[in-house]
Motif scaffolding. Structure first.
Motif, PDB file in Angstrom:
ATOM      1  N   ARG A   7       0.831  -1.203   0.000  1.00 36.48           N
ATOM      2  CA  ARG A   7       0.000   0.000   0.000  1.00 36.48           C
ATOM      3  C   ARG A   7       0.870   1.259   0.000  1.00 36.48           C
ATOM      4  O   ARG A   7       0.567   2.241  -0.681  1.00 36.48           O
ATOM      5  N   GLU A   8       1.955   1.230   0.760  1.00 32.59           N
ATOM      6  CA  GLU A   8       2.886   2.365   0.791  1.00 32.59           C
ATOM      7  C   GLU A   8       3.436   2.653  -0.600  1.00 32.59           C
ATOM      8  O   GLU A   8       3.457   3.797  -1.053  1.00 32.59           O
ATOM      9  N   GLN A   9       3.858   1.615  -1.312  1.00 34.65           N
ATOM     10  CA  GLN A   9       4.403   1.797  -2.658  1.00 34.65           C
ATOM     11  C   GLN A   9       3.346   2.325  -3.627  1.00 34.65           C
ATOM     12  O   GLN A   9       3.638   3.136  -4.490  1.00 34.65           O
ATOM     13  N   ARG A  10       2.116   1.864  -3.460  1.00 37.90           N
ATOM     14  CA  ARG A  10       1.027   2.323  -4.321  1.00 37.90           C
ATOM     15  C   ARG A  10       0.749   3.812  -4.088  1.00 37.90           C
ATOM     16  O   ARG A  10       0.549   4.570  -5.034  1.00 37.90           O
ATOM     17  N   ILE A  11       0.766   4.229  -2.818  1.00 41.30           N
ATOM     18  CA  ILE A  11       0.538   5.638  -2.489  1.00 41.30           C
ATOM     19  C   ILE A  11       1.652   6.501  -3.078  1.00 41.30           C
ATOM     20  O   ILE A  11       1.400   7.570  -3.642  1.00 41.30           O
ATOM     21  N   ARG A  16       3.491  10.325  -7.218  1.00 44.38           N
ATOM     22  CA  ARG A  16       4.389  10.706  -8.323  1.00 44.38           C
ATOM     23  C   ARG A  16       3.595  10.977  -9.596  1.00 44.38           C
ATOM     24  O   ARG A  16       3.910  11.893 -10.349  1.00 44.38           O
ATOM     25  N   GLN A  17       2.564  10.178  -9.840  1.00 44.77           N
ATOM     26  CA  GLN A  17       1.719  10.418 -11.014  1.00 44.77           C
ATOM     27  C   GLN A  17       1.017  11.764 -10.888  1.00 44.77           C
ATOM     28  O   GLN A  17       0.907  12.504 -11.859  1.00 44.77           O
ATOM     29  N   SER A  40       7.613   7.690   2.888  1.00 46.93           N
ATOM     30  CA  SER A  40       8.883   7.002   2.664  1.00 46.93           C
ATOM     31  C   SER A  40       9.715   6.882   3.933  1.00 46.93           C
ATOM     32  O   SER A  40      10.460   5.929   4.099  1.00 46.93           O
ATOM     33  N   SER A  41       9.593   7.837   4.840  1.00 42.85           N
ATOM     34  CA  SER A  41      10.411   7.831   6.050  1.00 42.85           C
ATOM     35  C   SER A  41       9.883   6.879   7.121  1.00 42.85           C
ATOM     36  O   SER A  41      10.563   6.606   8.089  1.00 42.85           O
TER      37      SER A  41
END
Length: 42
Positions: A7-11, A16-17, A40-41
């Motif tokens: 979920r973190e990577q998707r957010i 970025r998009q 990210s932190s």
């Protein structure tokens, strides 16, 4: 509340998009950068 790695990577990807789509909208870019840094932190 902890979020899953997936979920973190998707957010982050969606953030970025949004940066790419937010043409000339500096406030939106700053908001996306803020969330990317904070997610990210963790």
């Amino acid at each position: 509340m902890s979020i899953s790695y997936h979920r973190e990577q998707r957010i982050i990807l969606l953030g970025r998009q949004n940066i790419m789509l937010a043409s000339e909208a500096q406030e939106e870019i700053n908001l996306c950068n803020y969330f990317i840094k904070n997610i990210s932190s963790k």
